[in-house]
Design an enzyme around this catalytic site. Sequence first.
Site, PDB file in Angstrom:
ATOM      1  N   GLU A   1       0.794  -1.235   0.000  1.00 30.18           N
ATOM      2  CA  GLU A   1       0.000   0.000   0.000  1.00 30.18           C
ATOM      3  C   GLU A   1       0.827   1.287   0.000  1.00 30.18           C
ATOM      4  OE1 GLU A   1      -2.685  -0.625   3.303  1.00 30.18           O
ATOM      5  OE2 GLU A   1      -3.312  -2.565   2.513  1.00 30.18           O
TER       6      GLU A   1
ATOM      7  N   GLU B   1      -6.152 -10.855  -1.347  1.00 31.89           N
ATOM      8  CA  GLU B   1      -6.919 -10.679  -0.095  1.00 31.89           C
ATOM      9  C   GLU B   1      -8.402 -10.556  -0.414  1.00 31.89           C
ATOM     10  OE1 GLU B   1      -5.397  -7.437   2.293  1.00 31.89           O
ATOM     11  OE2 GLU B   1      -3.321  -7.900   1.812  1.00 31.89           O
TER      12      GLU B   1
END
Length: 376
Positions: free
Chosen positions: A159, A264
């Site tokens: 991220e 995910e």
Amino acid sequence: MKLINQFLLITFSILILLVSCSAKKRTTLKEAFADKFLIGTAMNSKQINGLDSASIRVIKEQFSAIVPENVMKSEVIQPVEGEFDFSLADQFVKFGEKNNLFITGHTLIWHSQLPGWFCVDAKGNNVSPEILKQRMKTHIYALVGRYKGRVKGWDVVNEAIEDDGSWRKSKFYEILGEDYIRLAFQYAHEADPQAELYYNDYSMALPGKRDAVVKMVNKLQQQGVKIDGIGMQGHMTMDFPSVEEFEKSIIAFSNTGVKVMITEMDISVLPKPGKNVGADVSLNFKYDKELNPYAGSLPDSVATALQNRYADFFRLFLKYKDKISRVTVWGVNDAQSWRNNWPVRGRTDYPLLFDRNNNPKPIVEIIIKEAEEAKK
Ligand code: 9MR
């Protein structure tokens, strides 16, 4: 004569037993996807330390890959500088090896679940670039080095890019600029030259993020950095992202020459407070009954819509099975999902493939069929 009769009876019983066993044995997810891509799940602490036997059984039966939901994050591994705690991480890796699962480590450098000391000095001021580099190197060498040859792939940086494509202004970025990303990959490669190394992020179907990730990966490649894969987290809702935009990202990422993986996945059916998408963990909205409409059970119409959405995405993944190396869901059953608590705490969501009793939802059968029907 008596002996022959007994023999016939026993043979007959064995035959009946064999036929009924084979009739009952259902194809599992990992069998159906065996020649397509790895099918994985995240494991939480209760599964790793063996307390949750029901969902451990599902993991062993259904999945071919695992990733730790939390126990390899920096605040767990090195809560205090120089004091490492590998206890749960060790158990996780052992479990993977014992059960012949592909093991991914998650995550080396991330702004979240980062211990307070990592980027600052005793007074709370940012450390110098040299000190931060040293701390990154020590952390990565310790973690990747410990599981060298056993953890097959690492989410190296998590991220680093905002939804609009700008750099996330994390402490790492503040102190080292974008070069922290290159350094993290370099240290991970030094610690285990054979391990696959990934960049992992959410909202990857957004055009701004897509372009920025492609640019970043291209630049790393030009700099001679080993990067093997791009992880598209896949935290979804019923209306984000669109299959079309997600597909564009699979193509764009794959065109950089690295593997693409869905790392995910989960799909929330709950109303969104605000316009947020993705998985920015810092978001937190106040609980309101209206935001929790399915606390008792999920209406059939919503369950069907969810099932269709899962099927649409798995059809897409199968279309790109040559580019996708792994699809991992973020947890085994609905009760365990982080989505029950994000971005509002205490809700009841239904984002995964197995229900609260660890029973497969009908979608499991559907995607197994899709996989079996997809051309090899
Ligand atoms: O699922 C994880 C949850 O248990 C933790 O509380 C949370 C804390 O930051 O992290 C969750 O996992 C995140 C993952 O590590 C990175 N991508 C977003 C995931 C969901 O927040």
